[in-house]
Structures are given as structure tokens and as C-alpha cells.
Scaffold this motif. Structure first.
Motif, short mmCIF file in Angstrom:
data_model
loop_
_atom_site.label_atom_id
_atom_site.label_comp_id
_atom_site.label_asym_id
_atom_site.label_seq_id
_atom_site.Cartn_x
_atom_site.Cartn_y
_atom_site.Cartn_z
N ASP A 1 -2.86 35.83 55.12
CA ASP A 1 -2.69 34.47 55.06
C ASP A 1 -2.32 34.03 53.39
O ASP A 1 -2.93 34.51 52.61
N LEU A 2 -1.21 33.12 53.43
CA LEU A 2 -1.07 32.62 52.15
C LEU A 2 -1.04 31.21 52.01
O LEU A 2 -0.39 30.40 52.98
N TYR A 3 -2.07 30.48 51.47
CA TYR A 3 -2.46 28.99 51.21
C TYR A 3 -1.22 28.69 50.08
O TYR A 3 -1.60 29.19 49.14
N TYR A 4 -0.57 27.61 50.51
CA TYR A 4 0.57 27.37 49.75
C TYR A 4 0.92 25.92 49.92
O TYR A 4 0.44 25.30 50.90
N THR A 5 1.89 25.36 48.87
CA THR A 5 2.60 24.26 49.07
C THR A 5 4.08 24.65 48.65
O THR A 5 4.06 24.89 47.28
N ILE A 6 4.98 24.13 49.45
CA ILE A 6 6.13 24.60 49.14
C ILE A 6 6.66 24.02 47.91
O ILE A 6 7.64 24.27 46.97
N VAL B 1 -3.45 26.75 44.36
CA VAL B 1 -2.35 27.37 45.22
C VAL B 1 -1.35 27.90 44.19
O VAL B 1 -1.25 27.46 43.22
N PRO B 2 -0.75 29.19 44.72
CA PRO B 2 -1.08 29.87 45.97
C PRO B 2 -2.18 30.61 46.12
O PRO B 2 -2.78 31.07 44.99
N THR B 3 -2.91 30.96 47.13
CA THR B 3 -3.76 31.87 47.54
C THR B 3 -3.68 32.71 48.54
O THR B 3 -3.10 32.29 49.50
N LEU B 4 -3.77 33.87 48.12
CA LEU B 4 -3.61 35.03 49.46
C LEU B 4 -4.99 35.50 49.73
O LEU B 4 -5.88 35.90 49.05
N THR B 5 -5.09 35.66 51.16
CA THR B 5 -6.14 36.31 51.80
C THR B 5 -5.93 37.57 52.54
O THR B 5 -5.02 37.41 53.26
N THR B 6 -6.32 38.91 52.17
CA THR B 6 -5.88 40.06 52.88
C THR B 6 -6.46 40.29 54.20
O THR B 6 -7.70 39.69 54.50
N GLU B 7 -6.02 41.51 54.66
CA GLU B 7 -6.72 41.79 55.94
C GLU B 7 -8.03 41.86 55.78
O GLU B 7 -8.96 41.92 56.92
N ASP B 8 -8.61 42.43 54.65
CA ASP B 8 -9.98 43.06 54.51
C ASP B 8 -10.92 41.61 53.86
O ASP B 8 -11.69 41.97 53.58
N GLY B 9 -10.15 40.54 54.16
CA GLY B 9 -10.82 39.37 53.43
C GLY B 9 -10.94 39.28 51.84
O GLY B 9 -11.60 38.38 51.45
N VAL B 10 -10.16 39.91 51.16
CA VAL B 10 -10.03 39.63 49.77
C VAL B 10 -9.23 38.69 49.36
O VAL B 10 -8.03 38.33 50.10
N SER B 11 -9.85 37.72 48.71
CA SER B 11 -9.07 36.49 48.22
C SER B 11 -8.61 36.81 46.74
O SER B 11 -8.91 37.30 45.79
N ILE B 12 -6.91 36.41 46.86
CA ILE B 12 -6.17 36.63 45.31
C ILE B 12 -5.64 35.29 45.22
O ILE B 12 -5.03 34.72 45.83
N TRP B 13 -5.96 34.76 43.93
CA TRP B 13 -5.05 33.63 43.54
C TRP B 13 -4.44 33.80 42.10
O TRP B 13 -4.90 34.86 41.65
N GLU B 14 -3.67 32.84 41.62
CA GLU B 14 -2.81 33.19 40.60
C GLU B 14 -1.55 33.79 41.13
O GLU B 14 -1.46 34.96 41.53
N SER B 15 -0.09 33.06 40.89
CA SER B 15 0.85 33.91 41.61
C SER B 15 1.17 34.99 41.09
O SER B 15 1.48 36.15 41.82
N ASN B 16 1.04 35.23 39.79
CA ASN B 16 1.34 36.65 39.12
C ASN B 16 0.51 37.63 39.60
O ASN B 16 0.82 39.01 40.04
N ALA B 17 -0.85 37.32 40.01
CA ALA B 17 -1.78 38.43 40.43
C ALA B 17 -1.40 38.81 41.98
O ALA B 17 -1.54 39.81 42.28
N ILE B 18 -1.10 37.85 42.70
CA ILE B 18 -0.55 37.90 43.77
C ILE B 18 0.67 38.95 43.96
O ILE B 18 0.59 39.71 44.76
#
Length: 232
Positions: A2-7, A52-69
Motif C-alpha cells: 500500500d502507498l499512502y500518498y497525495t498526488i 506522505v508518502p508512506t509505504l507498507t510492505t506485505e510484511d507490515g513494515v512501514s517506510i516513509w520519506e520518499s528517498n527511503a521508499i
């Protein structure tokens, strides 16, 4: 994933464009920041920094900051090793350009345009000088190569190009920087979905500009501070 974002967020656009390039399917979850959706209990559990943006992986790990994602996506899904080279020296240049975007170019874009977007205030002329200097540096980087780190598209281009196009959307005259102007056109042709993402972002930004005229104070906007929208 899942990517939580705003365009309207350039960092969000960078992640979306990279995912398209890598052919990584993302479940896009658009958040209405002005409605406070990023402050919901459910989202705060995912990202206590509520940006935002924030990414959640299939394993439930949350990653934010676009460069990290983007680093996560490219390390996991780029099988070619081209857009984030394995060679330490080449990789360092890519990372340097991403740091330049974060600490110089995008920083100055935010500093110049945020007062206009959040308060309807006239941008600072002194900050404009800093912004123009940042573009001069980017012009120098591009003077001897097709892309920001050389003649191959890299992760740095995904970070930088949405910063530049956000400034263009705000009527920054990029034509004064011919190498930058040429590079933006190259990115448009090299990044799948670029036009689609750009048009959607421009429409969203236009709506924000129009609604700014209806605000009697900055209070409502300031409930969703600009760093939540523009976190790089």
C-alpha cells in the motif's frame, strides 16, 4: 503493498513514477490532508510522523520519506542494477544528487512557494535568488550528460524531476536553464506514466490555488502543515 500518498506531493509522484518504471504494482491510497485523513488513528499507527508518502510492505513494515521508499523499491525490484548502480563510486554520485535535491533544490522550492500556497503571501525575492542558484547547480550537473548523473537514467532523476516539475507548475521559468529543460523532456519520454501523473498533479495544484482565494485565514490550511504534504 500500500502507498499512502497525495498526488500534489512531488515526493509522492517520485515514488509512483519509480513503481511504474519497475513495474511494481502498488495499492494507491490517496489521503486528503486538508480533511485531516493523515491524522486518523489508523494512519498514525502506520506512521506516527503522519507524512506522505508512506509505504507498507506485505510484511507490515512501514517506510516513509520518499528517498527511503525509493531505495527500498530499487534494492528489491531493480534486477538490472542500472538505475541504482552497484559500483560504489557511481552509486555515491546518485546518492549525492538525491541529497542535493533534498537539501538544496527541493528545500529552496519549498521555501519559495510554501508561503504562497499556505498563506497567499508573495514569495520572498531573496529566497528566489537561492532557488535560482539551486537551478544553476542542476544546470551544471546536466551540462555534460543526458541525465543527472551521466548518460543513463538513475534513481536521482526520479527524485529531482518531480521537484523541477512542481516549480514549473508554479510558473517557474525553466527555459532559462536549457540543459534542465532538455532533461525534463528526456525524463518524460523515459519514465512510463509521466504525462499522466503530471496532468493529475497539475489539476490538483490548480484546485489548491483556486481554493486559496476562498480562505479568510490560514488556520484551516495550517492544520495540515506543508511538511506533511511535501516531505521528501
Amino acid at each position: 503493498m500500500d502507498l499512502y500518498y497525495t498526488i500534489v506531493s512531488p515526493p509522492s509522484q517520485s515514488v509512483v513514477l519509480l513503481a511504474k518504471y519497475l513495474r511494481v504494482p502498488l495499492n494507491l491510497k490517496s489521503l486528503n490532508l486538508r480533511a485531516g485523513e493523515h491524522m486518523s488513528e489508523a494512519f498514525l499507527k502506520i506512521n506516527p510522523q503522519h507524512c506522505v508518502p508512506t509505504l507498507t510492505t506485505e510484511d507490515g513494515v512501514s517506510i516513509w520519506e520518499s528517498n527511503a521508499i525509493m531505495l527500498y523499491l530499487v534494492e528489491r525490484f531493480d534486477k538490472t542494477g542500472k538505475i541504482y548502480p552497484k559500483d560504489p563510486a557511481k552509486r555515491a554520485v546518485v546518492f549525492q544528487r538525491m541529497c542535493f535535491d533534498l537539501g538544496t533544490l527541493y528545500k529552496q522550492i519549498r521555501a519559495y512557494y510554501t508561503p504562497l500556497l499556505t498563506q497567499g503571501a508573495q514569495p520572498d525575492v531573496n529566497v528566489l535568488k537561492e532557488l535560482e542558484q539551486a537551478f544553476k547547480y542542476l544546470e551544471l550537473f546536466l551540462a555534460g550528460s543526458k541525465y543527472s548523473t551521466g548518460d543513463e537514467l538513475t534513481l536521482a532523476d526520479f527524485a529531482l524531476v518531480t521537484s523541477v516539475t512542481s516549480a514549473i507548475t508554479m510558473n517557474f521559468d525553466v527555459a532559462k536553464y536549457p540543459y534542465v529543460d532538455r532533461w525534463v523532456k528526456l525524463c518524460k519520454s523515459a519514465m512510463p506514466g509521466f504525462e499522466e501523473v503530471s496532468k493529475e498533479a497539475e489539476a490538483a495544484m490548480k484546485a489548491i490555488k483556486e481554493t486559496m482565494n476562498n480562505f479568510t485565514s490560514s488556520f484551516e490550511w495550517n492544520r495540515s502543515p506543508e511538511n506533511h504534504i511535501f516531505n521528501r
